[in-house]
Design a protein around this motif. Structure first.
Motif, PDB file in Angstrom:
ATOM      1  N   UNK A 669       0.829  -1.207   0.000  1.00  0.00           N
ATOM      2  CA  UNK A 669       0.000   0.000   0.000  1.00  0.00           C
ATOM      3  C   UNK A 669       0.864   1.258   0.000  1.00  0.00           C
ATOM      4  N   UNK A 670       1.974   1.204   0.720  1.00  0.00           N
ATOM      5  CA  UNK A 670       2.879   2.351   0.778  1.00  0.00           C
ATOM      6  C   UNK A 670       3.501   2.613  -0.588  1.00  0.00           C
ATOM      7  N   UNK A 671       3.949   1.565  -1.265  1.00  0.00           N
ATOM      8  CA  UNK A 671       4.567   1.725  -2.587  1.00  0.00           C
ATOM      9  C   UNK A 671       3.543   2.259  -3.586  1.00  0.00           C
ATOM     10  N   UNK A 672       2.301   1.753  -3.498  1.00  0.00           N
ATOM     11  CA  UNK A 672       1.235   2.260  -4.377  1.00  0.00           C
ATOM     12  C   UNK A 672       0.988   3.742  -4.123  1.00  0.00           C
ATOM     13  N   UNK A 673       0.999   4.134  -2.869  1.00  0.00           N
ATOM     14  CA  UNK A 673       0.803   5.536  -2.508  1.00  0.00           C
ATOM     15  C   UNK A 673       1.908   6.413  -3.074  1.00  0.00           C
ATOM     16  N   UNK A 674       3.147   5.912  -3.044  1.00  0.00           N
ATOM     17  CA  UNK A 674       4.287   6.712  -3.521  1.00  0.00           C
ATOM     18  C   UNK A 674       4.230   6.959  -5.022  1.00  0.00           C
ATOM     19  N   UNK A 675       3.465   6.146  -5.773  1.00  0.00           N
ATOM     20  CA  UNK A 675       3.366   6.312  -7.223  1.00  0.00           C
ATOM     21  C   UNK A 675       2.362   7.381  -7.619  1.00  0.00           C
ATOM     22  N   UNK A 676       1.523   7.803  -6.675  1.00  0.00           N
ATOM     23  CA  UNK A 676       0.528   8.836  -6.971  1.00  0.00           C
ATOM     24  C   UNK A 676       1.205  10.202  -7.095  1.00  0.00           C
ATOM     25  N   UNK A 677       0.690  11.079  -7.939  1.00  0.00           N
ATOM     26  CA  UNK A 677       1.276  12.429  -8.042  1.00  0.00           C
ATOM     27  C   UNK A 677       1.096  13.210  -6.741  1.00  0.00           C
ATOM     28  N   UNK A 678       1.990  14.170  -6.509  1.00  0.00           N
ATOM     29  CA  UNK A 678       1.968  14.928  -5.252  1.00  0.00           C
ATOM     30  C   UNK A 678       0.696  15.744  -5.076  1.00  0.00           C
ATOM     31  N   UNK A 679       0.061  16.152  -6.180  1.00  0.00           N
ATOM     32  CA  UNK A 679      -1.139  16.981  -6.078  1.00  0.00           C
ATOM     33  C   UNK A 679      -2.422  16.163  -5.969  1.00  0.00           C
ATOM     34  N   UNK A 680      -2.282  14.847  -5.818  1.00  0.00           N
ATOM     35  CA  UNK A 680      -3.461  13.991  -5.657  1.00  0.00           C
ATOM     36  C   UNK A 680      -4.109  14.277  -4.305  1.00  0.00           C
ATOM     37  N   UNK A 681      -5.387  14.657  -4.318  1.00  0.00           N
ATOM     38  CA  UNK A 681      -6.079  15.028  -3.081  1.00  0.00           C
ATOM     39  C   UNK A 681      -6.337  13.840  -2.174  1.00  0.00           C
ATOM     40  N   UNK A 682      -6.210  12.609  -2.703  1.00  0.00           N
ATOM     41  CA  UNK A 682      -6.475  11.414  -1.902  1.00  0.00           C
ATOM     42  C   UNK A 682      -5.261  10.988  -1.060  1.00  0.00           C
ATOM     43  N   UNK A 683      -4.099  11.567  -1.333  1.00  0.00           N
ATOM     44  CA  UNK A 683      -2.877  11.115  -0.647  1.00  0.00           C
ATOM     45  C   UNK A 683      -2.937  11.278   0.872  1.00  0.00           C
ATOM     46  N   UNK A 684      -3.342  12.440   1.401  1.00  0.00           N
ATOM     47  CA  UNK A 684      -3.398  12.566   2.869  1.00  0.00           C
ATOM     48  C   UNK A 684      -4.331  11.543   3.514  1.00  0.00           C
ATOM     49  N   UNK A 685      -5.488  11.310   2.891  1.00  0.00           N
ATOM     50  CA  UNK A 685      -6.437  10.356   3.449  1.00  0.00           C
ATOM     51  C   UNK A 685      -5.858   8.940   3.434  1.00  0.00           C
ATOM     52  N   UNK A 686      -5.154   8.574   2.345  1.00  0.00           N
ATOM     53  CA  UNK A 686      -4.567   7.233   2.256  1.00  0.00           C
ATOM     54  C   UNK A 686      -3.412   7.067   3.244  1.00  0.00           C
ATOM     55  N   UNK A 687      -2.671   8.151   3.488  1.00  0.00           N
ATOM     56  CA  UNK A 687      -1.611   8.076   4.505  1.00  0.00           C
ATOM     57  C   UNK A 687      -2.206   7.761   5.868  1.00  0.00           C
ATOM     58  N   UNK A 688      -3.306   8.450   6.211  1.00  0.00           N
ATOM     59  CA  UNK A 688      -3.948   8.192   7.499  1.00  0.00           C
ATOM     60  C   UNK A 688      -4.481   6.772   7.579  1.00  0.00           C
ATOM     61  N   UNK A 689      -4.972   6.247   6.446  1.00  0.00           N
ATOM     62  CA  UNK A 689      -5.476   4.877   6.422  1.00  0.00           C
ATOM     63  C   UNK A 689      -4.356   3.868   6.688  1.00  0.00           C
ATOM     64  N   UNK A 690      -3.192   4.099   6.062  1.00  0.00           N
ATOM     65  CA  UNK A 690      -2.039   3.208   6.285  1.00  0.00           C
ATOM     66  C   UNK A 690      -1.559   3.320   7.722  1.00  0.00           C
ATOM     67  N   UNK A 691      -1.518   4.559   8.249  1.00  0.00           N
ATOM     68  CA  UNK A 691      -1.067   4.749   9.633  1.00  0.00           C
ATOM     69  C   UNK A 691      -1.986   4.026  10.611  1.00  0.00           C
ATOM     70  N   UNK A 692      -3.277   4.063  10.343  1.00  0.00           N
ATOM     71  CA  UNK A 692      -4.237   3.377  11.218  1.00  0.00           C
ATOM     72  C   UNK A 692      -4.035   1.867  11.170  1.00  0.00           C
ATOM     73  N   UNK A 693      -3.752   1.345   9.972  1.00  0.00           N
ATOM     74  CA  UNK A 693      -3.507  -0.094   9.819  1.00  0.00           C
ATOM     75  C   UNK A 693      -2.226  -0.507  10.542  1.00  0.00           C
ATOM     76  N   UNK A 694      -1.174   0.291  10.388  1.00  0.00           N
ATOM     77  CA  UNK A 694       0.092  -0.013  11.058  1.00  0.00           C
ATOM     78  C   UNK A 694      -0.046   0.084  12.572  1.00  0.00           C
ATOM     79  N   UNK A 695      -0.856   1.025  13.023  1.00  0.00           N
ATOM     80  CA  UNK A 695      -1.062   1.153  14.464  1.00  0.00           C
ATOM     81  C   UNK A 695      -1.692  -0.116  15.032  1.00  0.00           C
ATOM     82  N   UNK A 696      -2.692  -0.637  14.346  1.00  0.00           N
ATOM     83  CA  UNK A 696      -3.326  -1.883  14.800  1.00  0.00           C
ATOM     84  C   UNK A 696      -2.329  -3.035  14.766  1.00  0.00           C
TER      85      UNK A 696
END
Length: 746
Positions: A669-696
């Motif tokens: 999921x992290x590698x997929x996220x890194x392939x998205x362009x920097x101006x993608x509005x979904x990036x912050x939300x996906x970062x929080x989703x990964x952080x929540x998964x890693x926290x669990x």
């Protein structure tokens, strides 16, 4: 034919059926059921320990036209007593859930109450109270005039329009409310989530907010425009509040003005981060404004950027209540107060030696200071200081003004016989020393705190003070104060600069300087660049994660950082910052900080903490996600550094954490996220989703080690890692990089 009934007891405890224990039985509800059956009862004033005292069903609905009903144990707040005197129907809930109230009671009391007071209502129940659509629709039809909410930590917003259906969104909410009181709501962020329907809060007269520490702005522009009847605003002790009316979030073509036609009183007290009442682009008008109180709001420089059609208030109070202006422009008063308080603090430091010297005559000095202070408050020139953009020039002007005030005090005391002229040289020495302390502050922070040589610095300074006390230039200060010539402030500044040079040379010859040849000015510029250095990217967070459980590696990075700092302090480009034009100064500091960051990064790579070459995109994303995980690591870092923990358990935990980090570095999921362009509005939300998964995942792995934790000497047999997390979760994490901590201290 009983018409009025009052049942009161100390501590709100009612002896229903003379029970011997505090347990409420069915007999208690039967007792209250008898009250509901009184046909002529119209007025009821009663306190009960909990909602179980109410019967679930009644044969006939009571017709109480006046009532004050208090449910639950709590203190009675003095400022709530006048609220109940204003109205005839009120209900107070303390530690009591709305869901426990019978339906008949909600119809008879809740729907007719003119005042609702909630204390320490549970998190879940607050959501039911202020979010559920049914209750919001009730608020649109009720006679509620006063709402008080205290100590409800779970509440984030008073109303949530987003959860209403399209038809309900057109119905005005709280359109009869006249007073709103909110206090000690730790997670409160806004009055309303979403756009309020037209007509909401249209009768609100009094708005009081106290100790809401996560509130950044109080009113949206649209809500502010609807408060046509607002008469008083009182905001106290909200730590992060920056403005009362938020700047317009939406880009509007037409700047619709904000008008408070009835607003008479504004009180802003102990708001350490507030900068203004409103700095948006829309004009603001307060045609009835009479009184403004701004206490201990040190960052407030201006009231509003476009204040129009607002009379000069009859009274403006500032400082801690000791500054008063009558019929003065509000913006002008705020600017004056901002400068006056800063100069006043400098003045108090400069005049302190004089007051200590004349301690026996303190009462006479205080009277003279009060008289002079009135003259200084009338000095209109102080407002012009706020227009200076150069910080160094501004600070110099403030010092000069503060020194001129001290000169006035000395001359005044000599004239009335409280001070003898021969005592002036000693006072001039102390004042010059105070200026010297300001000049050498960066050097003291760098050598004394970063290199732990504060005691040695104090000893060396004491040696030099005896020599400086005999400086012949101090006599020149005395003669200049009574003659026309070079200002004493200019002479004093030159003496302090010379003493600063003496101090730097003395430290160099004594071997206390960590870098030969470094000066105070170099260190000052070094700290300015380092502020930008520690904010550049989340590399420090990655190092925190790695270094938190590896003391040897942490010491290696610390030694590496010290070597780089020695080199950076003597960076030739630092001194070019002094003569650089102000327009491009920040950009030049940023360029230096970026170069330092690259040098630091190369050192980190040489230690094997980062891959060689450019940092891959997925590693950059890893650093950003780890930044979101910092709260999770708080308790874990404290746990690993606790000396009582079994070393074998520590090693297993460290190994497990290192393995997790390696897994996360190649997370799909992290590698997929890194392939998205920097101006993608979904990036912050996906970062929080990964952080929540890693926290669990993080917590799950360490729960598997519960048996090891229980066998350690520190934890009790029933205590799990989650228990420990809850216990130490409020500690400050010790794994913040040493560089960042020291910069914050300096």
């Amino acid at each position: 034919m009983l018409e009025e009934l009052c049942i009161k007891a100390l501590d709100n405890k009612v002896d229903w059926e003379k029970e011997t224990s505090r347990e409420i039985t069915s007999d208690a509800s039967s007792s209250f059921a008898e009250i509901t059956c009184l046909p002529n009862l119209t007025a009821l004033d009663v306190s009960m320990p909990e909602a179980n005292c109410l019967p679930q069903h009644v044969n006939t609905l009571p017709n109480w036209t006046r009532f004050h009903i208090h449910i639950g144990f709590s203190f009675i707040f003095d400022d709530d007593i006048p609220i109940k005197l204003k109205i005839s129907r009120s209900m107070t809930l303390c530690n009591t859930e709305i869901s426990t109230l019978p339906n008949w009671f909600k119809r008879v009391v809740l729907s007719k109450a003119e005042a609702l007071l909630f204390y320490n209502v549970s998190n879940q129940d607050v959501r039911k109270l202020f979010v559920e659509s049914d209750f919001q629709l009730y608020l649109s039809k009720c006679d509620l005039k006063i709402l008080v909410v205290r100590y409800c930590d779970g509440i984030k917003s008073l109303l949530n329009v987003m959860e209403l259906d399209s038809e309900s969104k057109e119905i005005a909410l709280m359109d009869n409310l006249e007073e709103l009181h909110l206090k000690k709501l730790e997670n409160f962020r806004r009055i309303c989530h979403g756009q309020l329907p037209n007509g909401s809060f249209k009768k609100l007269r009094i708005l009081r907010i106290n100790k809401c520490d996560k509130l950044r702005s109080l009113l949206s522009p649209s809500l502010a425009r609807s408060l046509s009847q607002l008469e008083e605003i009182e905001i106290k002790d909200c730590k992060v509040l920056k403005e009362i009316i938020a700047k317009d979030a939406e880009m509007v073509q037409v700047e619709e003005k904000i008008v408070f036609p009835q607003l008479k009183i504004i009180k802003l007290c102990y708001l350490k981060n507030i900068t203004s009442f409103y700095l948006g682009s829309a004009p603001i008008e307060c045609p009835s404004l009479e009184q403004v109180k701004v206490y201990e709001c040190q960052k407030m420089k201006v009231f509003a950027s476009r204040l129009q059609n607002t009379p000069e208030p009859k009274l403006i109070e500032g400082g801690d209540g000791d500054l008063k202006w009558y019929e003065r422009d509000v913006n002008n008063a705020m600017q004056f107060q901002h400068e006056f308080l800063r100069i006043w603090r400098l003045f108090c430091r400069l005049v302190k030696p004089l007051r200590n010297h004349l301690r026996e005559k303190e009462e006479g000095i205080k009277n003279q200071l009060d008289k002079l202070k009135k003259d200084w408050l009338a000095d209109a020139e102080l407002v012009t200081l706020s227009s200076l953009r150069d910080k160094e020039a501004l600070n110099a002007e403030r010092w000069s003004t503060a020194e001129s005030w001290v000169d006035e005090v000395e001359h005044h005391l000599i004239r009335i016989g409280l001070l003898r002229p021969e005592e002036i040289p000693n006072m001039q020495f102390f004042r010059t020393m105070e200026l010297l302390y300001q000049l050498i502050r960066p050097l003291v922070h760098f050598v004394g705190l970063r290199y732990h040589k504060l005691q040695e610095l104090i000893q060396e300074l004491s040696k030099l003070k005896e020599r400086w006390r005999k400086d012949p230039q101090l006599r020149k200060l005395v003669s200049s104060s009574s003659s026309v010539g070079e200002p004493t402030s200019s002479i004093r500044w030159k003496i302090a600069e010379r003493w600063k040079g003496d101090f730097e040379r003395h430290l160099g010859s004594s071997g206390l300087l960590p870098v030969v040849g470094c000066t105070t000015e170099r260190i000052r510029k070094f700290f300015q660049v380092m502020k930008l250095f520690v904010k550049m990217d989340p590399l420090d967070n990655y190092l925190n994660w790695r270094l938190g459980w590896d003391p040897k590696l942490k010491q290696m990075v610390k030694n590496c950082s010290k070597e780089l700092e020695h080199h950076w302090v003597m960076d030739p480009e630092l001194m070019t910052l002094i003569s650089s034009p102000k327009e491009g100064l920040r950009e030049k500091k940023k360029n230096i900080a970026e170069r330092w960051r690259d040098e630091f990064k190369h050192q980190v790579i040489s230690l094997g903490l980062l891959p060689d070459g450019d940092t891959p995109e997925h590693i950059k994303e890893l650093l950003r996600v780890l930044d979101l995980l910092r709260p999770v690591m708080k308790s874990f870092s404290n746990y690993l550094q606790d000396p009582h923990i079994n070393p074998a358990v520590k090693e297993r935990l460290k190994k497990q954490a290192a393995e997790l980090l390696k897994q996360w570095e190649v997370d799909h999921e992290l590698i997929t996220l890194s392939l998205l362009p920097d101006d993608d509005l979904q990036k912050p939300m996906k970062r929080r989703s990964i952080a929540k998964l890693w926290q669990s995942e993080f917590k799950l792995h360490f729960k598997k080690l519960q048996q090891d934790l229980q066998s350690s000497d520190y934890l009790n047999i029933w205590e799990t890692f989650d228990d420990f997390t809850e216990k130490v979760g409020h500690f400050i994490p010790p794994v913040i990089s040493c560089m960042e901590v020291e910069i914050k201290e300096a």
